[in-house]
Design an enzyme around this catalytic site. Structure first.
Site, PDB file in Angstrom:
ATOM      1  N   LYS A  66       0.816  -1.224   0.000  1.00 52.30           N
ATOM      2  CA  LYS A  66       0.000   0.000   0.000  1.00 52.30           C
ATOM      3  C   LYS A  66       0.849   1.273   0.000  1.00 52.30           C
ATOM      4  O   LYS A  66       0.469   2.271  -0.607  1.00 52.30           O
ATOM      5  CB  LYS A  66      -0.952   0.015   1.202  1.00 52.30           C
ATOM      6  N   ASP A 103     -10.045   2.243   2.883  1.00 49.97           N
ATOM      7  CA  ASP A 103     -10.084   1.436   4.120  1.00 49.97           C
ATOM      8  C   ASP A 103     -10.861   2.134   5.242  1.00 49.97           C
ATOM      9  O   ASP A 103     -11.676   1.510   5.933  1.00 49.97           O
ATOM     10  CB  ASP A 103      -8.663   1.137   4.606  1.00 49.97           C
TER      11      ASP A 103
END
Ligand code: ATR
Length: 279
Positions: A66, A103
């Protein structure tokens, strides 16, 4: 030919994202396919470029890439910018890559829309100060909660994270796990990776307020260690991160396709699958 999407990570074989996005596509009638890519653990950039050069339209990015995806993105959403991590890449018409992070939105949607948690005036504890914690911090601070305490085994990391966030919001502070005695929280979110080793963060046994909830960002076929901690310490609800997984996927799907899929049937499908696994 169907529009192509994929998730990249390492490991990746266990990822539920292909199943989730296939269900979303079926449900909304979108003509797309969604695969898995095992990224080179040292550097996933070539794998990402190869996918987009071969006609890929968008990508989800998971552990451990990420932060690298954040670096690769030519432009970033404010959420991705503050998280320092990207879990969703979108190919723009001019072939540049836009990075987003869904997220945090996934966590908040699962807690509020699916579970009915009301953040207003609540004391919230966020455990961990790594990538997972940074990814949800911004959206958590926008929920209307009263105070957010970030607590980490290595106190300095929690202090740094809180100090960075406090520039924009004044209701956040950081400390070590050993500084929580005497405090009570209405919601404890576990964003540490301790559960992967079957462990829970060392927090005081009485730091959950009566009626408080626990939320573990991990999920598994069985209750996670922190879910068990919640149940054993009187949590009104002790939740795992499966709903967050499906909700962050829905946010990504919406960014790519402009259509919002229904998440409840997909969460139910995955929970059903888990029960079969247990049986
Ligand atoms: P991630 O991207 O999953 O957040 P990370 O950046 O490596 O992974 O961060 C892991 C987090 O889990 C850290 O906050 C780590 O605490 P430290 O900063 O003190 O290392 C936390 N963590 C991992 N194992 C833990 C354990 N057994 N108890 C408490 N915290 C733990």
């Amino acid at each position: 030919m169907s529009d192509r999407y994929a998730v990249i990570g390492n490991p990746i074989a266990h990822s539920k994202s292909p199943l989730i996005h296939a269900e979303f596509a079926r449900q909304t009638g979108q003509d797309m396919e969604y695969g898995r890519i095992l990224g080179n653990p040292d550097d996933c950039a070539a794998d990402v470029r190869r996918f987009f050069d071969a006609g890929g339209r968008g990508m989800n990015v998971t552990v451990p890439f990420k932060e690298q995806a954040w670096e690769m993105a030519d432009e970033r959403s404010p959420r991705a910018e503050s998280a320092g991590a990207v879990n969703t890449l979108i190919l723009l018409p001019d072939r540049r890559l836009r990075g987003n992070n869904t997220d945090g939105a996934g966590l908040i949607r699962d807690l509020t829309e699916n579970q009915g948690f009301d953040f207003r005036a609540k004391q919230v504890l966020l455990l961990g100060a790594g990538g997972a914690s940074r990814g949800v911090l911004g959206p958590l601070l926008e929920t209307g909660l009263a105070t957010l305490v970030i607590a980490n085994r290595t106190a300095s990391k929690a202090l740094d994270l809180a100090a960075a966030a406090a520039a924009a919001e004044d209701h956040v502070s950081g400390c070590g796990l050993d500084r929580l005695s005497g405090r009570r929280f209405d919601l404890i979110v576990n964003a540490t990776s301790s559960g992967l080793a079957g462990d829970v963060p060392a927090i005081p046994p009485d730091c959950l307020a009566p009626g408080g909830w626990t939320y573990d960002m991990l999920y598994g076929d069985q209750a996670t260690p922190f879910q068990r901690w919640g149940s054993e310490h009187g949590a009104a609800r002790a939740l795992d991160g499966l709903g967050m997984l499906v909700e962050q996927a829905a946010e990504s799907f919406f960014l790519w396709r402009g259509v919002r899929p229904a998440t409840a049937p997909v969460i139910a499908l995955l929970r059903g699958g888990e029960q079969q696994t247990r049986a």
